[in-house]
Design a protein around this motif. Structure first.
Motif, PDB file in Angstrom:
ATOM      1  N   ALA A 118      27.392 -33.408 -15.372  1.00  7.74           N
ATOM      2  CA  ALA A 118      27.433 -31.971 -15.659  1.00  7.74           C
ATOM      3  C   ALA A 118      28.115 -31.717 -17.000  1.00  7.74           C
ATOM      4  CB  ALA A 118      28.168 -31.238 -14.543  1.00  7.74           C
ATOM      5  N   ALA A 119      29.148 -32.477 -17.280  1.00 11.54           N
ATOM      6  CA  ALA A 119      29.855 -32.326 -18.552  1.00 11.54           C
ATOM      7  C   ALA A 119      28.941 -32.627 -19.737  1.00 11.54           C
ATOM      8  CB  ALA A 119      31.078 -33.249 -18.577  1.00 11.54           C
ATOM      9  N   LYS A 120      27.922 -33.435 -19.488  1.00 14.13           N
ATOM     10  CA  LYS A 120      26.976 -33.781 -20.550  1.00 14.13           C
ATOM     11  C   LYS A 120      25.768 -32.852 -20.550  1.00 14.13           C
ATOM     12  CE  LYS A 120      28.434 -38.615 -20.323  1.00 14.13           C
ATOM     13  NZ  LYS A 120      29.043 -38.731 -21.663  1.00 14.13           N
ATOM     14  N   GLY A 121      25.782 -31.863 -19.683  1.00 14.20           N
ATOM     15  CA  GLY A 121      24.706 -30.878 -19.676  1.00 14.20           C
ATOM     16  C   GLY A 121      23.394 -31.380 -19.100  1.00 14.20           C
ATOM     17  N   GLU A 128      28.964 -36.366 -10.358  1.00 16.08           N
ATOM     18  CA  GLU A 128      28.470 -35.008 -10.619  1.00 16.08           C
ATOM     19  C   GLU A 128      29.127 -34.391 -11.840  1.00 16.08           C
ATOM     20  OE1 GLU A 128      27.078 -31.981  -7.525  1.00 16.08           O
ATOM     21  OE2 GLU A 128      28.759 -33.011  -6.525  1.00 16.08           O
ATOM     22  N   LYS A 129      30.445 -34.460 -11.863  1.00 15.33           N
ATOM     23  CA  LYS A 129      31.190 -33.826 -12.962  1.00 15.33           C
ATOM     24  C   LYS A 129      30.870 -34.491 -14.302  1.00 15.33           C
ATOM     25  CE  LYS A 129      34.149 -31.084 -10.495  1.00 15.33           C
ATOM     26  NZ  LYS A 129      34.515 -29.687 -10.708  1.00 15.33           N
ATOM     27  N   TYR A 147      19.889 -30.684 -11.222  1.00 14.65           N
ATOM     28  CA  TYR A 147      20.861 -29.581 -11.197  1.00 14.65           C
ATOM     29  C   TYR A 147      20.247 -28.419 -10.427  1.00 14.65           C
ATOM     30  CZ  TYR A 147      24.451 -26.408 -13.040  1.00 14.65           C
ATOM     31  OH  TYR A 147      25.494 -25.535 -13.168  1.00 14.65           O
ATOM     32  N   ARG A 194      20.347 -31.584 -16.881  1.00 12.43           N
ATOM     33  CA  ARG A 194      19.632 -30.794 -15.882  1.00 12.43           C
ATOM     34  C   ARG A 194      18.931 -31.730 -14.881  1.00 12.43           C
ATOM     35  NH1 ARG A 194      21.755 -28.238 -20.357  1.00 12.43           N
ATOM     36  NH2 ARG A 194      21.413 -25.991 -20.202  1.00 12.43           N
ATOM     37  N   GLY A 211      25.237 -27.305  -8.240  1.00 18.27           N
ATOM     38  CA  GLY A 211      25.579 -28.709  -8.047  1.00 18.27           C
ATOM     39  C   GLY A 211      24.323 -29.542  -8.191  1.00 18.27           C
TER      40      GLY A 211
END
Lengths: 109, 269
Positions: free
Chosen positions: B58-61, B54-55, B91, B63, B104
């Motif tokens: 998410a760090a790469k944006g 997940e992280k 996302y 969606r 999340g």
């Protein structure tokens, strides 16, 4: 001799059926996987990954309003318009509850 | 025929029956995990890895992204197939039991039914669920281009997403017709619906035939035939010629070939 042949055929058929029946093995692996998920749910303390395992009640995609889908949104416009950059993610960990049929059976017990 | 010859034939038959079924049942598209694997990771390890995935995205944006998992030993999989299940990560805003909402990822899957493996359902779960019981803590990730992500999200939020689902399941479904469907064919159909902005299955299949290169299933015809006889979720009736199916790898290549990928990578424990 005849009984030997019969025994071999019977044994082979049983072995083949056991080995070739994915439903049976799937059931076994699913029960083990389920126990792992339940074990994860039973972990009540915060983990190094960040937080407890909780049941997610519902989830809505954060996406753009308009366009082809007329999709509904919740506070996503600003997020989408952020051209690049990391997205915030909760430190909590979620798990899906049982399906409605399973949930109903739990209620009946 | 004497007993020795009979045993020989029986053992040969047993060998034929055991190896192809496990090899052919590759999709592993079931909630929780695939058939014939025993989870080797603790709850803490699974949760930690799921959060790492997940992280990372998410760090790469991201969606929305494609995600795959390894539900059985790679040694048991046919050549060219390294993952056993593929879905989408979206996302989302997740509501907790106390009513509060947090951001999340939610996983969007096509899963076989446990009690009826030749049927499937669309199921949403979370990263922890997705990786519970896997053979390896490893995820294949494809983050589509920003424009394709937008279109994908629109499809996922529309009726098209559900309308594309065909509940008749085959682990080696032919991606060029809609007789049966597995998780990877479904992902391909959703992708193409986003790309071509249509839910017309005929058009989607025509486009797939024109531009998508599937994976040839490299298992001998006799083994495949035996597999289709012995397994509810294996059928050859939707194939006319060599048996081909969609895989995570072929879908990744398809998107890459047409410059629709922002980033693709593997996350390991």
């Amino acid at each position: 001799m005849k009984s030997t042949i019969r025994n071999v055929i019977g044994m082979t058929a049983l072995l083949a059926l056991f080995a070739a029946t994915p439903v049976h093995a799937q059931g076994f692996s699913r029960s083990v996987a389920e126990s792992t998920k339940h074990s994860a749910q039973a972990v009540g303390h915060s983990l190094a990954a960040g937080g407890k395992l909780v049941s997610g009640v519902a989830a809505v995609p954060l996406l753009v309003v308009g366009g082809m889908g007329q999709a509904s949104m919740a506070a996503g416009q600003a997020l989408w318009e952020t051209a690049d950059g990391p997205l915030p993610v909760t430190d909590e960990n979620f798990t899906a509850g049982p399906n409605p049929g399973q949930a109903m059976k739990k209620e009946e017990i | 025929m004497n007993a020795r010859k009979l045993v020989g034939w029986a053992l040969t038959l047993l060998l034929l029956l055991t190896s192809p079924v496990h090899a052919v049942s590759t999709a592993g598209s079931s909630a929780g995990n695939t058939a014939d694997t025993v989870p080797t990771f603790s709850a803490e390890q699974t949760i930690s890895f799921a959060k790492k995935v997940e992280k990372t995205v998410a760090a790469k944006g991201a969606r929305v992204f494609l995600i795959s998992r390894v539900g059985r030993s790679p040694k048991e999989l046919p050549e060219g197939i390294g993952y056993t299940h593929t879905g989408f990560g979206v996302y989302s805003l997740i509501e907790k039991p106390d009513g509060s909402k947090v951001p999340g990822y939610v996983m969007y899957n096509l899963y076989q039914r446990a009690d009826k493996p030749n049927r499937s359902d669309l199921v949403q779960d979370y990263p922890v669920d997705f990786f519970t019981g896997v053979f390896q803590l490893k995820a294949g990730i494809v983050i589509p281009s920003p424009e394709l992500q937008k279109r994908l999200l629109e499809v996922i939020a529309s009726d098209t997403y559900r309308n594309l689902h065909n509940p008749r399941y085959s682990v080696i479904a032919n991606p060029f017709n809609d007789k049966y469907q597995n998780c990877t064919e479904y992902v391909l159909d959703v992708l193409n619906a986003a790309i071509y902005q249509t839910g017309n299955m005929g058009q989607l299949k025509a486009n797939a035939q024109a531009y998508f290169m599937p994976q040839k299933v490299k298992i001998g015809p006799i083994k495949l035939l035996l597999g289709s006889i012995m397994s509810e979720d294996v059928t050859l009736s939707d194939h006319d010629g060599p048996v081909v199916t969609a895989t995570f790898e072929t879908i990744s290549k398809y998107l890459d070939d047409y410059h629709l990928v922002s980033e693709q990578f593997v996350i390991s424990q």
